[in-house]
Design a protein around this motif. Sequence first.
Motif, PDB file in Angstrom:
ATOM      1  N   PRO A 381       0.805  -1.238   0.000  1.00 22.30           N
ATOM      2  CA  PRO A 381       0.000   0.000   0.000  1.00 22.30           C
ATOM      3  C   PRO A 381       0.829   1.276   0.000  1.00 22.30           C
ATOM      4  N   ASP A 382       1.983   1.272   0.681  1.00 23.90           N
ATOM      5  CA  ASP A 382       2.755   2.510   0.794  1.00 23.90           C
ATOM      6  C   ASP A 382       4.064   2.502   0.023  1.00 23.90           C
ATOM      7  N   CYS A 383       4.490   1.346  -0.461  1.00 21.16           N
ATOM      8  CA  CYS A 383       5.764   1.307  -1.168  1.00 21.16           C
ATOM      9  C   CYS A 383       5.862   0.062  -2.043  1.00 21.16           C
ATOM     10  N   ALA A 384       6.817   0.117  -2.952  1.00 23.52           N
ATOM     11  CA  ALA A 384       7.146  -1.046  -3.779  1.00 23.52           C
ATOM     12  C   ALA A 384       8.330  -1.770  -3.156  1.00 23.52           C
ATOM     13  N   VAL A 385       8.315  -3.105  -3.208  1.00 25.78           N
ATOM     14  CA  VAL A 385       9.373  -3.913  -2.617  1.00 25.78           C
ATOM     15  C   VAL A 385      10.002  -4.770  -3.705  1.00 25.78           C
ATOM     16  N   ILE A 386      11.320  -4.624  -3.883  1.00 23.60           N
ATOM     17  CA  ILE A 386      12.060  -5.451  -4.838  1.00 23.60           C
ATOM     18  C   ILE A 386      12.868  -6.464  -4.042  1.00 23.60           C
ATOM     19  N   THR A 387      12.613  -7.729  -4.267  1.00 17.57           N
ATOM     20  CA  THR A 387      13.310  -8.802  -3.566  1.00 17.57           C
ATOM     21  C   THR A 387      14.077  -9.646  -4.575  1.00 17.57           C
ATOM     22  N   VAL A 388      15.372  -9.850  -4.305  1.00 18.19           N
ATOM     23  CA  VAL A 388      16.211 -10.690  -5.156  1.00 18.19           C
ATOM     24  C   VAL A 388      16.803 -11.794  -4.290  1.00 18.19           C
ATOM     25  N   GLN A 389      16.520 -13.053  -4.669  1.00 16.52           N
ATOM     26  CA  GLN A 389      16.981 -14.210  -3.905  1.00 16.52           C
ATOM     27  C   GLN A 389      17.940 -15.033  -4.756  1.00 16.52           C
ATOM     28  N   ASP A 390      19.031 -15.459  -4.133  1.00 16.51           N
ATOM     29  CA  ASP A 390      19.972 -16.342  -4.840  1.00 16.51           C
ATOM     30  C   ASP A 390      20.328 -17.519  -3.944  1.00 16.51           C
ATOM     31  N   GLN A 391      20.988 -18.491  -4.514  1.00 13.52           N
ATOM     32  CA  GLN A 391      21.429 -19.687  -3.793  1.00 13.52           C
ATOM     33  C   GLN A 391      22.951 -19.776  -3.878  1.00 13.52           C
ATOM     34  N   GLY A 392      23.584 -18.608  -3.698  1.00 14.85           N
ATOM     35  CA  GLY A 392      25.021 -18.537  -3.896  1.00 14.85           C
ATOM     36  C   GLY A 392      25.824 -18.746  -2.635  1.00 14.85           C
ATOM     37  N   ILE A 393      26.971 -18.065  -2.595  1.00 18.16           N
ATOM     38  CA  ILE A 393      27.958 -18.320  -1.532  1.00 18.16           C
ATOM     39  C   ILE A 393      27.558 -17.679  -0.208  1.00 18.16           C
ATOM     40  N   GLY A 394      26.645 -16.705  -0.241  1.00 17.09           N
ATOM     41  CA  GLY A 394      26.193 -16.068   0.994  1.00 17.09           C
ATOM     42  C   GLY A 394      27.253 -15.165   1.610  1.00 17.09           C
ATOM     43  N   ILE A 395      26.872 -14.568   2.744  1.00 15.29           N
ATOM     44  CA  ILE A 395      27.770 -13.642   3.449  1.00 15.29           C
ATOM     45  C   ILE A 395      27.752 -14.011   4.924  1.00 15.29           C
ATOM     46  N   SER A 396      28.929 -14.061   5.540  1.00 13.57           N
ATOM     47  CA  SER A 396      28.999 -14.394   6.961  1.00 13.57           C
ATOM     48  C   SER A 396      28.381 -13.282   7.797  1.00 13.57           C
ATOM     49  N   SER A 397      27.870 -13.634   8.967  1.00 17.14           N
ATOM     50  CA  SER A 397      27.155 -12.660   9.806  1.00 17.14           C
ATOM     51  C   SER A 397      28.058 -11.534  10.280  1.00 17.14           C
ATOM     52  N   ASP A 398      29.337 -11.812  10.530  1.00 17.69           N
ATOM     53  CA  ASP A 398      30.237 -10.771  11.023  1.00 17.69           C
ATOM     54  C   ASP A 398      30.627  -9.767   9.941  1.00 17.69           C
ATOM     55  N   GLU A 399      30.359 -10.096   8.679  1.00 20.76           N
ATOM     56  CA  GLU A 399      30.720  -9.192   7.593  1.00 20.76           C
ATOM     57  C   GLU A 399      29.514  -8.442   7.026  1.00 20.76           C
ATOM     58  N   GLN A 400      28.317  -8.793   7.454  1.00 19.01           N
ATOM     59  CA  GLN A 400      27.123  -8.165   6.890  1.00 19.01           C
ATOM     60  C   GLN A 400      26.990  -6.692   7.264  1.00 19.01           C
ATOM     61  N   GLN A 401      27.639  -6.269   8.367  1.00 17.96           N
ATOM     62  CA  GLN A 401      27.552  -4.870   8.764  1.00 17.96           C
ATOM     63  C   GLN A 401      28.390  -3.960   7.871  1.00 17.96           C
ATOM     64  N   ARG A 402      29.338  -4.545   7.119  1.00 17.22           N
ATOM     65  CA  ARG A 402      30.246  -3.715   6.328  1.00 17.22           C
ATOM     66  C   ARG A 402      30.015  -3.817   4.829  1.00 17.22           C
ATOM     67  N   ILE A 403      29.059  -4.592   4.429  1.00 16.01           N
ATOM     68  CA  ILE A 403      28.927  -4.837   2.988  1.00 16.01           C
ATOM     69  C   ILE A 403      28.426  -3.619   2.212  1.00 16.01           C
ATOM     70  N   PHE A 404      27.905  -2.619   2.940  1.00 20.42           N
ATOM     71  CA  PHE A 404      27.448  -1.411   2.247  1.00 20.42           C
ATOM     72  C   PHE A 404      28.540  -0.350   2.140  1.00 20.42           C
ATOM     73  N   GLU A 405      29.738  -0.662   2.654  1.00 21.81           N
ATOM     74  CA  GLU A 405      30.851   0.259   2.498  1.00 21.81           C
ATOM     75  C   GLU A 405      31.415   0.136   1.091  1.00 21.81           C
ATOM     76  N   PRO A 406      31.725   1.264   0.433  1.00 18.15           N
ATOM     77  CA  PRO A 406      32.282   1.191  -0.922  1.00 18.15           C
ATOM     78  C   PRO A 406      33.583   0.384  -0.955  1.00 18.15           C
ATOM     79  N   PHE A 407      33.685  -0.519  -1.931  1.00 19.73           N
ATOM     80  CA  PHE A 407      34.868  -1.343  -2.197  1.00 19.73           C
ATOM     81  C   PHE A 407      35.087  -2.458  -1.172  1.00 19.73           C
TER      82      PHE A 407
END
Length: 457
Positions: A381-407
Amino acid sequence: MQIRTRLSLQFALLVGSILIAFSVLIYALSANYRKQEFTERLREKAINTAKLLIDVEEINNDLMRIIDSTNYSTLEDVEVIVFDYFKRSKIYVSGKTEGLEVTEELLAKARTSEEFRFSQGEREAIGLLYTNGLRRFVVFASATDRYGITKLNNLLLVLLIGLLASIGLTIITGLFFSRQALRPISDVISQVSSITASNLEQRVDEGNGSDEIARLAITFNEMLVRIEKAFQIQKSFVSNASHELRTPLASITSQIEVALMKSRNPDEYREVLLSLLDDARSLSSLSNNLLEIARAEQDIHALKRMPVRLDELLLETQSEVELLHPEYHIEILINDNTDEEKEPTVNGNENLLKLIFTNLIDNACKFSSGKPVKAILEYNPDCAVITVQDQGIGISSDEQQRIFEPFYRARNAINHPGHGIGLSLIQKIATLHGGSITIDSTENKGTTVKVFLPYTH
């Protein structure tokens, strides 16, 4: 002009204005009281003289002058003149000489007015009408009030000296107290002046933490935290960008140097040129990504915006990605829950929104090793949601906080092509459109990325 000096002068001006108004009021009241009191004494002198001279038959002019000369009076250089009302003749003058000049105009005014006050030079006088039965007389009394004027002048001098002294004292005390009051600001300025790019971790003393200056210091410290974080991101960005640019450039340089060491056949030169082409494309892709990040830093109001149909944009992106990478397997699912009369559109920049789809799908396919990738578009109702799912290598939990940093690249992504810019770019574009991004990933199982975009922003 410093704030301390300006505050002191403003305070002195305020106090001085109050003191001037108060002094003027005191002087005016004192001058009015002197005038009324002196006039009352002249009236008493005029009436008493007229009563003695007219009502007491035993007293004649000569005796009246003797009485005036021997009687102590607080009036200095007093003179009383009595005129007959009808004959307009002068029947009595106290003193040997006349200090008051009585004109016909004054006589006429005295006949028509019961009492009036006037002055001639330093002499102050009163004219009144005195009645004794059927007989009427015009009486004038005059004197000089040197004592009262002297007291009034002394009062004026005292007020002026007090006013100047008070203003001077106000300025001095104002400077002192304003300096004491603004000393915390001076301390803040001194501490801020010592902060440079090399010691951004330094903070300003927040004092008691409750007054306005403390809130200023707290706000400045919060700004320093943001600046320090921005500097760290910038340093990391420059370092990583330099590294990413240096790698393809070094590869290109080394391959050219090796190729020039000796003569080679056309097939070997072709092989070298193809390798150089791959490195050049990688360098071009990196440069384009850096430009897109710079574009995403702009204000949304400075960009061209229009209603964008995300479903059409998603299908268009799928076609383009599959054309460049035939080995990718992309499944598209569009769940349209909007009103049929209302088009499911997002108000934004089409090129930047397309980058979200491109980077999400390309990243998912790149790390899935040929496994299918699912892209889902939902209209809430208030927004559009784009969801992308893969079955790849994944990301460890301790690194998920930094994945939005450039490079920044996760440890298990080092051997895969890329520069670590995609997710950072997606986050910036989503934020620019008033949206957000979330990620849920399990290492060696897959990743689900969701982007929320409001319909209007």
